[in-house]
Design a protein around this motif. Structure first.
Motif, PDB file in Angstrom:
ATOM      1  N   GLY A 142       0.777  -1.229   0.000  1.00  0.00           N
ATOM      2  CA  GLY A 142       0.000   0.000   0.000  1.00  0.00           C
ATOM      3  C   GLY A 142       0.809   1.280   0.000  1.00  0.00           C
ATOM      4  O   GLY A 142       2.026   1.286   0.171  1.00  0.00           O
ATOM      5  N   THR A 143       0.083   2.372  -0.237  1.00  0.00           N
ATOM      6  CA  THR A 143       0.635   3.723  -0.211  1.00  0.00           C
ATOM      7  C   THR A 143      -0.337   4.608   0.559  1.00  0.00           C
ATOM      8  O   THR A 143      -1.405   4.151   0.993  1.00  0.00           O
ATOM      9  N   SER A 144       0.035   5.859   0.729  1.00  0.00           N
ATOM     10  CA  SER A 144      -0.830   6.862   1.360  1.00  0.00           C
ATOM     11  C   SER A 144      -1.305   6.451   2.747  1.00  0.00           C
ATOM     12  O   SER A 144      -2.425   6.756   3.157  1.00  0.00           O
ATOM     13  N   ARG A 145      -0.471   5.716   3.461  1.00  0.00           N
ATOM     14  CA  ARG A 145      -0.783   5.316   4.828  1.00  0.00           C
ATOM     15  C   ARG A 145       0.300   5.843   5.757  1.00  0.00           C
ATOM     16  O   ARG A 145       1.392   6.210   5.337  1.00  0.00           O
ATOM     17  N   ASP A 146       0.024   5.859   7.045  1.00  0.00           N
ATOM     18  CA  ASP A 146       0.990   6.335   8.036  1.00  0.00           C
ATOM     19  C   ASP A 146       1.881   5.196   8.499  1.00  0.00           C
ATOM     20  O   ASP A 146       1.381   4.132   8.912  1.00  0.00           O
ATOM     21  N   VAL A 147       3.194   5.413   8.457  1.00  0.00           N
ATOM     22  CA  VAL A 147       4.142   4.424   8.948  1.00  0.00           C
ATOM     23  C   VAL A 147       5.177   5.111   9.826  1.00  0.00           C
ATOM     24  O   VAL A 147       5.431   6.315   9.691  1.00  0.00           O
ATOM     25  N   LEU A 148       5.777   4.327  10.722  1.00  0.00           N
ATOM     26  CA  LEU A 148       6.792   4.848  11.635  1.00  0.00           C
ATOM     27  C   LEU A 148       8.098   4.106  11.414  1.00  0.00           C
ATOM     28  O   LEU A 148       8.127   2.867  11.414  1.00  0.00           O
ATOM     29  N   VAL A 149       9.170   4.858  11.227  1.00  0.00           N
ATOM     30  CA  VAL A 149      10.512   4.289  11.142  1.00  0.00           C
ATOM     31  C   VAL A 149      11.236   4.627  12.441  1.00  0.00           C
ATOM     32  O   VAL A 149      11.507   5.798  12.727  1.00  0.00           O
ATOM     33  N   VAL A 150      11.551   3.610  13.209  1.00  0.00           N
ATOM     34  CA  VAL A 150      12.230   3.797  14.488  1.00  0.00           C
ATOM     35  C   VAL A 150      13.741   3.722  14.261  1.00  0.00           C
ATOM     36  O   VAL A 150      14.254   2.738  13.740  1.00  0.00           O
ATOM     37  N   GLY A 151      14.463   4.768  14.638  1.00  0.00           N
ATOM     38  CA  GLY A 151      15.905   4.803  14.427  1.00  0.00           C
ATOM     39  C   GLY A 151      16.275   5.315  13.050  1.00  0.00           C
ATOM     40  O   GLY A 151      17.183   4.785  12.398  1.00  0.00           O
ATOM     41  N   ALA A 152      15.604   6.360  12.600  1.00  0.00           N
ATOM     42  CA  ALA A 152      15.819   6.871  11.249  1.00  0.00           C
ATOM     43  C   ALA A 152      17.122   7.647  11.110  1.00  0.00           C
ATOM     44  O   ALA A 152      17.470   8.066  10.002  1.00  0.00           O
ATOM     45  N   GLY A 153      17.851   7.837  12.199  1.00  0.00           N
ATOM     46  CA  GLY A 153      19.152   8.470  12.102  1.00  0.00           C
ATOM     47  C   GLY A 153      20.252   7.501  11.726  1.00  0.00           C
ATOM     48  O   GLY A 153      21.357   7.909  11.362  1.00  0.00           O
ATOM     49  N   GLY A 154      19.971   6.188  11.795  1.00  0.00           N
ATOM     50  CA  GLY A 154      20.951   5.169  11.448  1.00  0.00           C
ATOM     51  C   GLY A 154      20.983   4.887   9.963  1.00  0.00           C
ATOM     52  O   GLY A 154      20.139   5.371   9.196  1.00  0.00           O
ATOM     53  N   ALA A 155      21.941   4.069   9.544  1.00  0.00           N
ATOM     54  CA  ALA A 155      22.135   3.809   8.115  1.00  0.00           C
ATOM     55  C   ALA A 155      20.914   3.160   7.483  1.00  0.00           C
ATOM     56  O   ALA A 155      20.470   3.562   6.406  1.00  0.00           O
ATOM     57  N   VAL A 156      20.344   2.130   8.131  1.00  0.00           N
ATOM     58  CA  VAL A 156      19.156   1.458   7.585  1.00  0.00           C
ATOM     59  C   VAL A 156      17.945   2.373   7.658  1.00  0.00           C
ATOM     60  O   VAL A 156      17.206   2.534   6.678  1.00  0.00           O
ATOM     61  N   GLY A 157      17.724   2.978   8.820  1.00  0.00           N
ATOM     62  CA  GLY A 157      16.546   3.813   8.999  1.00  0.00           C
ATOM     63  C   GLY A 157      16.502   5.002   8.069  1.00  0.00           C
ATOM     64  O   GLY A 157      15.435   5.363   7.553  1.00  0.00           O
ATOM     65  N   ARG A 210      -6.264   8.656  13.065  1.00  0.00           N
ATOM     66  CA  ARG A 210      -5.591   7.623  12.279  1.00  0.00           C
ATOM     67  C   ARG A 210      -4.700   6.765  13.177  1.00  0.00           C
ATOM     68  O   ARG A 210      -4.247   7.197  14.236  1.00  0.00           O
ATOM     69  N   ARG A 211      -4.441   5.545  12.744  1.00  0.00           N
ATOM     70  CA  ARG A 211      -3.494   4.656  13.417  1.00  0.00           C
ATOM     71  C   ARG A 211      -2.366   4.329  12.441  1.00  0.00           C
ATOM     72  O   ARG A 211      -2.508   4.462  11.228  1.00  0.00           O
ATOM     73  N   LEU A 212      -1.271   3.862  12.958  1.00  0.00           N
ATOM     74  CA  LEU A 212      -0.142   3.494  12.111  1.00  0.00           C
ATOM     75  C   LEU A 212      -0.444   2.223  11.320  1.00  0.00           C
ATOM     76  O   LEU A 212      -0.912   1.223  11.869  1.00  0.00           O
ATOM     77  N   HIS A 213      -0.171   2.278  10.034  1.00  0.00           N
ATOM     78  CA  HIS A 213      -0.307   1.097   9.184  1.00  0.00           C
ATOM     79  C   HIS A 213       0.865   0.144   9.394  1.00  0.00           C
ATOM     80  O   HIS A 213       0.723  -1.075   9.256  1.00  0.00           O
ATOM     81  N   ALA A 214       2.034   0.693   9.738  1.00  0.00           N
ATOM     82  CA  ALA A 214       3.218  -0.145   9.958  1.00  0.00           C
ATOM     83  C   ALA A 214       4.203   0.564  10.874  1.00  0.00           C
ATOM     84  O   ALA A 214       4.318   1.791  10.868  1.00  0.00           O
ATOM     85  N   VAL A 215       4.918  -0.247  11.638  1.00  0.00           N
ATOM     86  CA  VAL A 215       6.068   0.209  12.413  1.00  0.00           C
ATOM     87  C   VAL A 215       7.276  -0.595  11.962  1.00  0.00           C
ATOM     88  O   VAL A 215       7.235  -1.830  11.946  1.00  0.00           O
ATOM     89  N   PHE A 216       8.331   0.103  11.572  1.00  0.00           N
ATOM     90  CA  PHE A 216       9.604  -0.529  11.215  1.00  0.00           C
ATOM     91  C   PHE A 216      10.568  -0.265  12.376  1.00  0.00           C
ATOM     92  O   PHE A 216      10.976   0.881  12.600  1.00  0.00           O
ATOM     93  N   ASP A 217      10.930  -1.311  13.100  1.00  0.00           N
ATOM     94  CA  ASP A 217      11.767  -1.138  14.280  1.00  0.00           C
ATOM     95  C   ASP A 217      13.183  -1.624  14.002  1.00  0.00           C
ATOM     96  O   ASP A 217      13.390  -2.744  13.535  1.00  0.00           O
ATOM     97  N   THR A 218      14.191  -0.770  14.293  1.00  0.00           N
ATOM     98  CA  THR A 218      15.591  -1.122  14.062  1.00  0.00           C
ATOM     99  C   THR A 218      16.344  -1.376  15.369  1.00  0.00           C
ATOM    100  O   THR A 218      17.573  -1.487  15.349  1.00  0.00           O
TER     101      THR A 218
END
Length: 329
Positions: A142-157, A210-218
């Motif tokens: 999907g697109t146009s949804r809310d997602v959270l990237v945890v640790g976006a200051g790192g290389a992967v994030g 709205r709620r988060l569609h996905a959380v990406f945790d690093t």
């Protein structure tokens, strides 16, 4: 004069980072489906120091660690169409002799051709974080949804946040304060300092109904599980470090999907089409770095002879950016 040996860092079982020794290894020619690469740059990743300290079932004393590198093909085995002189970047399998060396033998099906004009160090620094970020994003539709990237200051994030923005997702992130302005300039809607005890309610307030569609945790599996209540119905919890060994929420509640990201596993378990897709995506990411549409972490240079010290610094979190060493041509 024909070269018969090369410098490599050798692992000693049970000795950790301090047990690494710089030794000479006999130079071996590639077998069928393999290429021999003369390394021009190598990059460090957290998995490197972790496996060096924890050990690996396939490792014996004398093993050469290292997963990421870039170099020039100097020999090719039978059935390989890649020509000597081709610049390539790669992610090496953990159970094979790795990148912490002047030469590396690789599965030709997995190496990525480096576009002309892209710096050696930039190419070496991309494979592990870039392909991990791509695989993580592929878990979520999907697109146009809310997602959270945890640790976006790192290389992967950092890479994941940009790829998610480019897909058309509304991206939120956590990162240290030093990274906030850059992430917002790259299209992240809002950034929260993970050291702020109130960042989760602040994010929920910003989301409104709205709620988060996905959380990406690093961070870790445990940390990811603590964020599961933030994921909305039929959403996705993506673990880039560890995985969920048990469901973090009760059955028949928000019915979220749990995802494991394990880049190294493709070496043993990916089919031919999977390998082709991964190589193609890796080459696309390399071109994106070259044309400036994908920003990577700044580089922290170190000398090949000082590799153990650089691993210690990476483990301790000192320095800034991606640790990369250049080797002589």
């Amino acid at each position: 004069m024909t070269k018969t040996d090369f410098a490599a860092w050798s692992w000693t079982a049970g000795a950790g980072i301090d047990g690494l020794q710089l030794v000479r290894k006999p130079l071996q020619q590639p077998g069928p489906g393999e290429v021999l690469v003369a390394n021009r740059a190598i990059a460090l990743n957290p998995v490197d120091w972790k496996i060096i300290e924890w050990g690996h079932a396939a490792w014996k004393t004398g093993h050469v660690p290292g997963v990421d590198g870039m170099g020039v093909v100097v020999a090719a085995g039978t059935g390989v169409t890649i020509k000597p002189g081709t610049r390539v970047a790669y992610h090496q399998a953990l159970d094979r002799a790795g990148s912490f060396a002047e030469f590396c033998v690789l599965d030709a099906a997995t190496v990525m051709q480096v576009p002309s004009g892209l710096d050696d160090a930039a190419a070496a620094a991309l494979p592990c974080p870039g392909l991990t970020a791509w695989q993580a994003l592929e878990k979520v539709p999907g697109t146009s949804r809310d997602v959270l990237v945890v640790g976006a200051g790192g290389a992967v994030g950092l890479l994941l946040a940009q790829l998610a923005v480019q897909r058309g997702l509304r991206v939120w992130a956590t990162a240290g304060a030093a990274h906030h302005a850059q992430l917002k300039a790259l299209g992240v809607v809002g950034v929260f300092d993970y050291r702020d005890a109130h960042w989760q309610p602040a994010l929920q307030a910003a989301l409104g109904e709205r709620r988060l569609h996905a959380v990406f945790d690093t961070v870790s599996g445990t940390h990811a599980a603590s964020l599961a209540p933030m994921v909305g119905y039929n959403g996705h919890l993506v673990c880039i470090q560890d995985r969920q060994e048990s469901a973090p929420l009760p059955a028949f509640s928000t019915a979220i999907s749990l995802h494991e990201v394990a880049l190294n596993s493709f070496h043993a378990h990916a089919g031919l089409s999977d390998r082709q897709a991964l190589r193609q995506q890796g080459e696309r990411l390399l071109h994106s770095v070259l044309d400036g549409s994908l920003l990577t972490s700044r580089h922290q240079a170190f000398d090949f002879d000082a590799l153990p010290q650089a691993l210690h610094a990476l483990k301790q979190g000192t320095g800034s950016g991606k640790w990369v060493a250049r080797l002589a041509d």
